[in-house]
Design a protein around this motif. Structure first.
Motif, PDB file in Angstrom:
ATOM      1  N   LYS A  43       0.842  -1.207   0.000  1.00  0.00           N
ATOM      2  CA  LYS A  43       0.000   0.000   0.000  1.00  0.00           C
ATOM      3  C   LYS A  43       0.879   1.261   0.000  1.00  0.00           C
ATOM      4  CE  LYS A  43      -3.682   2.005   2.793  1.00  0.00           C
ATOM      5  NZ  LYS A  43      -4.329   2.031   4.077  1.00  0.00           N
ATOM      6  N   LEU A  44       1.931   1.222   0.810  1.00  0.00           N
ATOM      7  CA  LEU A  44       2.837   2.371   0.883  1.00  0.00           C
ATOM      8  C   LEU A  44       3.505   2.626  -0.468  1.00  0.00           C
ATOM      9  CD1 LEU A  44       4.937   3.734   3.570  1.00  0.00           C
ATOM     10  CD2 LEU A  44       6.310   2.776   1.756  1.00  0.00           C
ATOM     11  N   LEU A  45       3.949   1.547  -1.129  1.00  0.00           N
ATOM     12  CA  LEU A  45       4.606   1.707  -2.438  1.00  0.00           C
ATOM     13  C   LEU A  45       3.629   2.265  -3.467  1.00  0.00           C
ATOM     14  CD1 LEU A  45       6.850  -1.487  -2.991  1.00  0.00           C
ATOM     15  CD2 LEU A  45       7.426   0.666  -1.913  1.00  0.00           C
ATOM     16  N   VAL A  46       2.443   1.659  -3.539  1.00  0.00           N
ATOM     17  CA  VAL A  46       1.478   2.055  -4.580  1.00  0.00           C
ATOM     18  C   VAL A  46       0.992   3.488  -4.350  1.00  0.00           C
ATOM     19  CG1 VAL A  46      -0.830   1.563  -5.520  1.00  0.00           C
ATOM     20  CG2 VAL A  46       0.749  -0.327  -5.031  1.00  0.00           C
ATOM     21  N   GLU A  47       0.607   3.794  -3.106  1.00  0.00           N
ATOM     22  CA  GLU A  47       0.050   5.132  -2.832  1.00  0.00           C
ATOM     23  C   GLU A  47       1.065   6.253  -3.037  1.00  0.00           C
ATOM     24  OE1 GLU A  47      -3.505   4.083   0.347  1.00  0.00           O
ATOM     25  OE2 GLU A  47      -1.711   5.075   1.095  1.00  0.00           O
ATOM     26  N   ASN A  48       2.355   5.907  -2.895  1.00  0.00           N
ATOM     27  CA  ASN A  48       3.373   6.963  -2.995  1.00  0.00           C
ATOM     28  C   ASN A  48       4.226   6.854  -4.257  1.00  0.00           C
ATOM     29  OD1 ASN A  48       3.083   8.416  -0.281  1.00  0.00           O
ATOM     30  ND2 ASN A  48       3.082   6.239   0.257  1.00  0.00           N
ATOM     31  N   HIS A  49       3.727   6.033  -5.209  1.00  0.00           N
ATOM     32  CA  HIS A  49       4.412   5.867  -6.498  1.00  0.00           C
ATOM     33  C   HIS A  49       5.885   5.513  -6.323  1.00  0.00           C
ATOM     34  CE1 HIS A  49       0.716   7.666  -7.838  1.00  0.00           C
ATOM     35  NE2 HIS A  49       0.962   8.716  -7.093  1.00  0.00           N
ATOM     36  N   LEU A  50       6.157   4.598  -5.385  1.00  0.00           N
ATOM     37  CA  LEU A  50       7.531   4.146  -5.165  1.00  0.00           C
ATOM     38  C   LEU A  50       7.690   2.771  -5.800  1.00  0.00           C
ATOM     39  CD1 LEU A  50       7.734   5.003  -1.354  1.00  0.00           C
ATOM     40  CD2 LEU A  50       8.886   6.236  -3.194  1.00  0.00           C
ATOM     41  N   SER A  51       8.932   2.412  -6.114  1.00  0.00           N
ATOM     42  CA  SER A  51       9.146   1.053  -6.623  1.00  0.00           C
ATOM     43  C   SER A  51      10.127   0.343  -5.693  1.00  0.00           C
ATOM     44  CB  SER A  51       9.678   1.078  -8.044  1.00  0.00           C
ATOM     45  OG  SER A  51      11.008   1.540  -8.016  1.00  0.00           O
ATOM     46  N   LEU A  52      10.240  -0.983  -5.846  1.00  0.00           N
ATOM     47  CA  LEU A  52      11.126  -1.762  -4.977  1.00  0.00           C
ATOM     48  C   LEU A  52      12.565  -1.251  -5.063  1.00  0.00           C
ATOM     49  CD1 LEU A  52       9.829  -5.435  -5.465  1.00  0.00           C
ATOM     50  CD2 LEU A  52       9.504  -3.955  -3.489  1.00  0.00           C
ATOM     51  N   GLY A  53      12.919  -0.709  -6.233  1.00  0.00           N
ATOM     52  CA  GLY A  53      14.279  -0.186  -6.427  1.00  0.00           C
ATOM     53  C   GLY A  53      14.595   0.992  -5.509  1.00  0.00           C
ATOM     54  N   ASN A  54      13.542   1.672  -5.003  1.00  0.00           N
ATOM     55  CA  ASN A  54      13.767   2.797  -4.085  1.00  0.00           C
ATOM     56  C   ASN A  54      14.152   2.325  -2.681  1.00  0.00           C
ATOM     57  OD1 ASN A  54      11.025   3.978  -5.776  1.00  0.00           O
ATOM     58  ND2 ASN A  54      12.859   5.250  -5.678  1.00  0.00           N
ATOM     59  N   ILE A  55      13.923   1.042  -2.402  1.00  0.00           N
ATOM     60  CA  ILE A  55      14.057   0.558  -1.015  1.00  0.00           C
ATOM     61  C   ILE A  55      15.420  -0.092  -0.808  1.00  0.00           C
ATOM     62  CG2 ILE A  55      12.966  -0.800   0.838  1.00  0.00           C
ATOM     63  CD1 ILE A  55      11.052   1.212  -0.591  1.00  0.00           C
ATOM     64  N   GLU A  56      16.139   0.499   0.130  1.00  0.00           N
ATOM     65  CA  GLU A  56      17.498   0.030   0.408  1.00  0.00           C
ATOM     66  C   GLU A  56      17.459  -1.117   1.425  1.00  0.00           C
ATOM     67  OE1 GLU A  56      20.377   2.565   3.333  1.00  0.00           O
ATOM     68  OE2 GLU A  56      19.153   3.659   1.874  1.00  0.00           O
ATOM     69  N   ARG A  57      16.530  -1.044   2.390  1.00  0.00           N
ATOM     70  CA  ARG A  57      16.529  -1.984   3.509  1.00  0.00           C
ATOM     71  C   ARG A  57      15.136  -1.988   4.133  1.00  0.00           C
ATOM     72  NH1 ARG A  57      18.920  -0.241   8.351  1.00  0.00           N
ATOM     73  NH2 ARG A  57      19.716   1.579   7.257  1.00  0.00           N
ATOM     74  N   ILE A  58      14.762  -3.143   4.707  1.00  0.00           N
ATOM     75  CA  ILE A  58      13.493  -3.213   5.455  1.00  0.00           C
ATOM     76  C   ILE A  58      13.835  -3.621   6.884  1.00  0.00           C
ATOM     77  CG2 ILE A  58      11.255  -4.397   5.690  1.00  0.00           C
ATOM     78  CD1 ILE A  58      11.322  -4.927   2.669  1.00  0.00           C
ATOM     79  N   ASN A  59      13.316  -2.889   7.864  1.00  0.00           N
ATOM     80  CA  ASN A  59      13.529  -3.244   9.266  1.00  0.00           C
ATOM     81  C   ASN A  59      12.182  -3.587   9.879  1.00  0.00           C
ATOM     82  OD1 ASN A  59      16.236  -2.722   9.037  1.00  0.00           O
ATOM     83  ND2 ASN A  59      16.156  -0.724  10.046  1.00  0.00           N
ATOM     84  N   ILE A  60      12.026  -4.829  10.322  1.00  0.00           N
ATOM     85  CA  ILE A  60      10.717  -5.205  10.867  1.00  0.00           C
ATOM     86  C   ILE A  60      10.794  -5.419  12.373  1.00  0.00           C
ATOM     87  CG2 ILE A  60       9.626  -6.136   8.789  1.00  0.00           C
ATOM     88  CD1 ILE A  60      10.426  -8.884   9.597  1.00  0.00           C
ATOM     89  N   THR A  61       9.681  -5.093  13.030  1.00  0.00           N
ATOM     90  CA  THR A  61       9.608  -5.229  14.483  1.00  0.00           C
ATOM     91  C   THR A  61       8.169  -5.536  14.877  1.00  0.00           C
ATOM     92  OG1 THR A  61      10.313  -4.177  16.550  1.00  0.00           O
ATOM     93  CG2 THR A  61       9.177  -2.759  14.965  1.00  0.00           C
ATOM     94  N   GLY A  62       7.915  -5.605  16.174  1.00  0.00           N
ATOM     95  CA  GLY A  62       6.565  -5.902  16.661  1.00  0.00           C
ATOM     96  C   GLY A  62       6.397  -7.404  16.870  1.00  0.00           C
ATOM     97  N   VAL A  63       5.298  -7.776  17.531  1.00  0.00           N
ATOM     98  CA  VAL A  63       5.110  -9.194  17.899  1.00  0.00           C
ATOM     99  C   VAL A  63       5.104 -10.140  16.698  1.00  0.00           C
ATOM    100  CG1 VAL A  63       3.944  -9.000  20.137  1.00  0.00           C
ATOM    101  CG2 VAL A  63       2.605  -8.784  18.036  1.00  0.00           C
ATOM    102  N   GLY A  64       4.679  -9.634  15.535  1.00  0.00           N
ATOM    103  CA  GLY A  64       4.566 -10.490  14.349  1.00  0.00           C
ATOM    104  C   GLY A  64       5.868 -10.636  13.578  1.00  0.00           C
ATOM    105  N   ALA A  65       6.909  -9.881  13.960  1.00  0.00           N
ATOM    106  CA  ALA A  65       8.139  -9.857  13.154  1.00  0.00           C
ATOM    107  C   ALA A  65       8.793 -11.231  13.051  1.00  0.00           C
ATOM    108  CB  ALA A  65       9.125  -8.848  13.746  1.00  0.00           C
ATOM    109  N   ALA A  66       8.701 -12.003  14.126  1.00  0.00           N
ATOM    110  CA  ALA A  66       9.354 -13.322  14.140  1.00  0.00           C
ATOM    111  C   ALA A  66       8.708 -14.287  13.146  1.00  0.00           C
ATOM    112  CB  ALA A  66       9.281 -13.899  15.554  1.00  0.00           C
ATOM    113  N   LYS A  67       7.482 -13.950  12.712  1.00  0.00           N
ATOM    114  CA  LYS A  67       6.769 -14.851  11.800  1.00  0.00           C
ATOM    115  C   LYS A  67       7.131 -14.607  10.329  1.00  0.00           C
ATOM    116  CE  LYS A  67       3.740 -16.381  15.080  1.00  0.00           C
ATOM    117  NZ  LYS A  67       2.882 -15.413  15.715  1.00  0.00           N
ATOM    118  N   ILE A  68       7.938 -13.575  10.064  1.00  0.00           N
ATOM    119  CA  ILE A  68       8.305 -13.273   8.676  1.00  0.00           C
ATOM    120  C   ILE A  68       9.642 -13.959   8.378  1.00  0.00           C
ATOM    121  CG2 ILE A  68       8.787 -11.413   6.992  1.00  0.00           C
ATOM    122  CD1 ILE A  68       6.040 -11.016   8.106  1.00  0.00           C
TER     123      ILE A  68
END
Ligand SMILES: Nc1ncnc2c1ncn2[C@@H]1O[C@H](COP(=O)(O)OP(=O)(O)OP(=O)(O)O)[C@@H](O)[C@H]1O
Ligand SMILES: [Mg+2]
Length: 267
Positions: A43-68
């Motif tokens: 949703k963030l990519l589509v709504e802000n016209h970003l592409s995967l190439g713009n993303i250098e790194r993903i940092n995940i947290t929260g209780v669900g992070a261990a499930k990814i």
């Protein structure tokens, strides 16, 4: 650009951090961790016209992070300790180096930030989930905004026992309007509105006092409130009335519901 994804128990928040001034945010309801994380990210990519190439790194947290598992979409994906993310995000939003944070999510976590050091002090299971759960059982309401509409019209005199109900004069620094017992005077004719107000008061007074004790124990008078529970105007009013009693300042920064996601992106 670094993406912070906070997979909470109730909602998933995503923040894209580029420069100091430029933080993009989206929020979705949490379903299973993979669906909510990838959905909010997409949703963030589509709504802000970003592409995967713009993303250098993903940092995940929260209780669900261990499930990814592994990397998301082939982009380097790091797991960030949730307390580190809350502390980093809270400090960034408050623009202060020495604060206590009360992160009101489904439950409530209390942290100390002292310059670079983030300490998880503890917390309480009383939080946003308590409001949802009690309202569901006591009022047969599940829509958050409807619960708030009821609570805004309720009268706590029909629910809570106040100091003035049991004492002729003030007790120490407690004056007659303060709560002696949450739900301690519930009357038979209490309306749905009164009960909703009582649920909100119980929840935010517990969070308020737990965070006051934490702040006092650390000689700090600034409590920064983060999480979705920080946006609640009734909750803010309850916390502000506690602040006067104990000479504590609560701060409710803009974007505080994204504090954990922003902190993850900045970790
Ligand atoms: N529109 C809304 N719909 C549902 N809940 C809402 C809404 N607005 C605020 N809330 C409150 O926000 C709470 C969840 O807060 P938040 O999204 O910060 O928690 P979380 O990060 O999912 O949980 P945790 O950090 O405890 O794992 C809910 O329990 C509810 O009380
Ligand atoms: Mg959370």
């Amino acid at each position: 650009m670094v993406i912070g994804i906070d997979i909470g128990s109730t909602t998933t928040k995503v923040a894209a951090v580029n420069t100091e001034k430029d933080i993009i945010k989206v929020k979705t309801r949490a379903v299973d961790p993979i669906t909510s994380a990838t959905g909010a990210f997409g949703k963030l990519l589509v709504e802000n016209h970003l592409s995967l190439g713009n993303i250098e790194r993903i940092n995940i947290t929260g209780v669900g992070a261990a499930k990814i598992p592994g990397d998301l979409f082939g982009i380097r994906t790091n797991r960030i300790d949730e307390m580190t993310a809350i502390g980093t995000g809270g400090k960034h939003l408050a623009k202060k180096d020495r604060i206590i944070i009360a992160n009101i999510g489904t439950g409530t976590a209390i942290l100390e930030v002292n310059n670079g050091k983030i300490t998880h002090l503890g917390g309480t299971g009383v939080g946003g989930g308590t409001i949802i759960g009690l309202a569901h059982e006591m009022l047969s309401l599940s829509d958050y905004d409807t619960i708030m509409c009821y609570a805004a019209k309720g009268d706590l005199k029909n629910i809570d026992l106040h100091i003035g109900d049991i004492a002729e004069s003030n007790i120490g620094f407690l004056n007659r309007e303060y709560t002696a017992s949450n739900f301690g005077k519930i009357v038979e004719t209490a309306s749905k509105e009164d009960l909703a107000a009582g649920i909100l008061n119980l929840t935010y007074q517990v969070i308020g006092m737990v965070s006051v004790f934490a702040a006092k124990s650390k000689n700090n008078d600034t409590i920064v409130v983060t999480g979705n529970g920080s946006k609640n105007p009734i909750g803010q009013r309850i916390l502000n009335s506690i602040s006067k009693m104990y000479q504590i300042h609560y701060e409710f920064p803009a974007d505080a519901e994204y504090a954990t996601a922003i902190g993850a992106a900045k970790s």
